[in-house]
Design a protein around this motif. Structure first.
Motif, PDB file in Angstrom:
ATOM      1  N   VAL A  20       0.843  -1.198   0.000  1.00  0.00           N
ATOM      2  CA  VAL A  20       0.000   0.000   0.000  1.00  0.00           C
ATOM      3  C   VAL A  20       0.879   1.250   0.000  1.00  0.00           C
ATOM      4  O   VAL A  20       0.634   2.205  -0.754  1.00  0.00           O
ATOM      5  CB  VAL A  20      -0.960  -0.003   1.216  1.00  0.00           C
ATOM      6  CG1 VAL A  20      -1.633   1.350   1.392  1.00  0.00           C
ATOM      7  CG2 VAL A  20      -1.992  -1.096   1.065  1.00  0.00           C
ATOM      8  N   CYS A  21       1.932   1.249   0.810  1.00  0.00           N
ATOM      9  CA  CYS A  21       2.843   2.402   0.856  1.00  0.00           C
ATOM     10  C   CYS A  21       3.575   2.566  -0.477  1.00  0.00           C
ATOM     11  O   CYS A  21       3.763   3.695  -0.949  1.00  0.00           O
ATOM     12  CB  CYS A  21       3.838   2.249   2.001  1.00  0.00           C
ATOM     13  SG  CYS A  21       3.088   2.426   3.632  1.00  0.00           S
ATOM     14  N   ALA A  22       4.003   1.471  -1.090  1.00  0.00           N
ATOM     15  CA  ALA A  22       4.676   1.546  -2.395  1.00  0.00           C
ATOM     16  C   ALA A  22       3.726   2.082  -3.459  1.00  0.00           C
ATOM     17  O   ALA A  22       4.116   2.921  -4.288  1.00  0.00           O
ATOM     18  CB  ALA A  22       5.207   0.173  -2.794  1.00  0.00           C
ATOM     19  N   LEU A  23       2.478   1.629  -3.437  1.00  0.00           N
ATOM     20  CA  LEU A  23       1.486   2.130  -4.385  1.00  0.00           C
ATOM     21  C   LEU A  23       1.250   3.626  -4.178  1.00  0.00           C
ATOM     22  O   LEU A  23       1.184   4.395  -5.145  1.00  0.00           O
ATOM     23  CB  LEU A  23       0.174   1.356  -4.239  1.00  0.00           C
ATOM     24  CG  LEU A  23      -0.946   1.755  -5.189  1.00  0.00           C
ATOM     25  CD1 LEU A  23      -0.534   1.496  -6.638  1.00  0.00           C
ATOM     26  CD2 LEU A  23      -2.211   0.967  -4.857  1.00  0.00           C
ATOM     27  N   GLY A  25       3.421   5.701  -3.002  1.00  0.00           N
ATOM     28  CA  GLY A  25       4.619   6.353  -3.534  1.00  0.00           C
ATOM     29  C   GLY A  25       4.576   6.497  -5.045  1.00  0.00           C
ATOM     30  O   GLY A  25       4.968   7.536  -5.591  1.00  0.00           O
ATOM     31  N   LEU A  26       4.105   5.459  -5.728  1.00  0.00           N
ATOM     32  CA  LEU A  26       3.981   5.537  -7.190  1.00  0.00           C
ATOM     33  C   LEU A  26       2.969   6.604  -7.605  1.00  0.00           C
ATOM     34  O   LEU A  26       3.213   7.372  -8.542  1.00  0.00           O
ATOM     35  CB  LEU A  26       3.572   4.175  -7.753  1.00  0.00           C
ATOM     36  CG  LEU A  26       4.644   3.099  -7.768  1.00  0.00           C
ATOM     37  CD1 LEU A  26       4.034   1.754  -8.160  1.00  0.00           C
ATOM     38  CD2 LEU A  26       5.752   3.477  -8.730  1.00  0.00           C
ATOM     39  N   VAL A  27       1.839   6.642  -6.919  1.00  0.00           N
ATOM     40  CA  VAL A  27       0.809   7.639  -7.237  1.00  0.00           C
ATOM     41  C   VAL A  27       1.351   9.049  -6.998  1.00  0.00           C
ATOM     42  O   VAL A  27       1.184   9.945  -7.835  1.00  0.00           O
ATOM     43  CB  VAL A  27      -0.476   7.385  -6.411  1.00  0.00           C
ATOM     44  CG1 VAL A  27      -1.443   8.551  -6.509  1.00  0.00           C
ATOM     45  CG2 VAL A  27      -1.136   6.093  -6.868  1.00  0.00           C
ATOM     46  N   ALA A  31       1.880  11.860  -9.805  1.00  0.00           N
ATOM     47  CA  ALA A  31       1.211  13.155  -9.646  1.00  0.00           C
ATOM     48  C   ALA A  31       2.230  14.293  -9.616  1.00  0.00           C
ATOM     49  O   ALA A  31       1.990  15.368 -10.190  1.00  0.00           O
ATOM     50  CB  ALA A  31       0.366  13.161  -8.372  1.00  0.00           C
ATOM     51  N   SER A  32       3.380  14.049  -8.992  1.00  0.00           N
ATOM     52  CA  SER A  32       4.425  15.074  -8.960  1.00  0.00           C
ATOM     53  C   SER A  32       4.945  15.376 -10.356  1.00  0.00           C
ATOM     54  O   SER A  32       5.188  16.538 -10.700  1.00  0.00           O
ATOM     55  CB  SER A  32       5.571  14.614  -8.056  1.00  0.00           C
ATOM     56  OG  SER A  32       6.594  15.582  -8.017  1.00  0.00           O
ATOM     57  N   ALA A  53       0.657  15.594   2.799  1.00  0.00           N
ATOM     58  CA  ALA A  53      -0.534  14.737   2.894  1.00  0.00           C
ATOM     59  C   ALA A  53      -0.164  13.262   2.779  1.00  0.00           C
ATOM     60  O   ALA A  53      -0.666  12.426   3.543  1.00  0.00           O
ATOM     61  CB  ALA A  53      -1.540  15.118   1.812  1.00  0.00           C
ATOM     62  N   SER A  54       0.716  12.922   1.838  1.00  0.00           N
ATOM     63  CA  SER A  54       1.089  11.518   1.663  1.00  0.00           C
ATOM     64  C   SER A  54       1.871  10.995   2.868  1.00  0.00           C
ATOM     65  O   SER A  54       1.692   9.847   3.275  1.00  0.00           O
ATOM     66  CB  SER A  54       1.875  11.313   0.373  1.00  0.00           C
ATOM     67  OG  SER A  54       3.108  11.984   0.420  1.00  0.00           O
ATOM     68  N   MET A  55       2.715  11.816   3.471  1.00  0.00           N
ATOM     69  CA  MET A  55       3.449  11.376   4.654  1.00  0.00           C
ATOM     70  C   MET A  55       2.504  11.180   5.840  1.00  0.00           C
ATOM     71  O   MET A  55       2.707  10.276   6.650  1.00  0.00           O
ATOM     72  CB  MET A  55       4.565  12.364   5.006  1.00  0.00           C
ATOM     73  CG  MET A  55       5.688  12.392   3.974  1.00  0.00           C
ATOM     74  SD  MET A  55       6.323  10.754   3.494  1.00  0.00           S
ATOM     75  CE  MET A  55       6.906  10.121   5.033  1.00  0.00           C
ATOM     76  N   ALA A  56       1.460  12.005   5.937  1.00  0.00           N
ATOM     77  CA  ALA A  56       0.455  11.817   6.994  1.00  0.00           C
ATOM     78  C   ALA A  56      -0.265  10.487   6.798  1.00  0.00           C
ATOM     79  O   ALA A  56      -0.510   9.748   7.764  1.00  0.00           O
ATOM     80  CB  ALA A  56      -0.536  12.980   6.999  1.00  0.00           C
ATOM     81  N   VAL A  57      -0.586  10.146   5.550  1.00  0.00           N
ATOM     82  CA  VAL A  57      -1.243   8.863   5.259  1.00  0.00           C
ATOM     83  C   VAL A  57      -0.318   7.700   5.605  1.00  0.00           C
ATOM     84  O   VAL A  57      -0.738   6.718   6.228  1.00  0.00           O
ATOM     85  CB  VAL A  57      -1.692   8.805   3.781  1.00  0.00           C
ATOM     86  CG1 VAL A  57      -2.128   7.396   3.393  1.00  0.00           C
ATOM     87  CG2 VAL A  57      -2.809   9.794   3.526  1.00  0.00           C
TER      88      VAL A  57
END
Length: 146
Positions: A20-23, A25-27, A31-32, A53-57
């Protein structure tokens, strides 16, 4: 004493959480790249917000996983981070000492980039060495306790 009821094991184990974390990261990476291409004046603000936001998730995912981990798994990770991370810091201290005493050159002679790149490289190297030590110590802990 913890008086909470014993929870059932979650279906999504350690590898599932890593996936889930790797996915994520890919998203975020995709997006970046899109923001770089089409973000205009707000590119840095959008990327910074997305990173936060991604680090909070990811932090939330880690908390959920940790709460579902049993005592042996928790002990393995704590032991591995203490000994492996500490060993990684020792490696970095040796490298810094060798650089300070001019035994090795930490900055290439032909370097003409931004000094902040050197700081980011040093931080990344430190985290990388700590994680390598952690993974080795984690594997050693499980091999010793099998």
């Amino acid at each position: 004493m913890n008086d909470q009821p014993i929870r059932k094991r979650r279906r999504l184990g350690y590898l599932g959480m890593l996936g889930v974390c790797a996915l994520l990261g890919l998203v975020v990476g995709f997006a970046s790249a899109l923001i770089d291409a089409f973000g205009g004046a707000a590119t840095e603000l959008l990327q910074t917000g997305m990173l936060i936001a991604s680090m909070a998730v990811v932090f939330w995912i880690c908390v959920v996983w940790w709460r579902g981990a049993d005592e042996a798994v928790r002990e393995a990770h704590k032991w591995a981070w203490y000994w492996g991370g500490s060993a990684g810091i020792v490696v970095i201290i040796v490298v810094l000492g060798l650089g300070t005493w001019d035994v090795i050159d930490l900055v290439p002679a032909d370097y003409s980039g931004d000094p902040s790149d050197l700081v980011l490289t040093g931080a990344g190297l430190t985290l990388g060495v700590q994680m390598t030590g952690y993974l080795i110590a984690w594997a050693a802990w499980w091999l010793r306790h099998r």
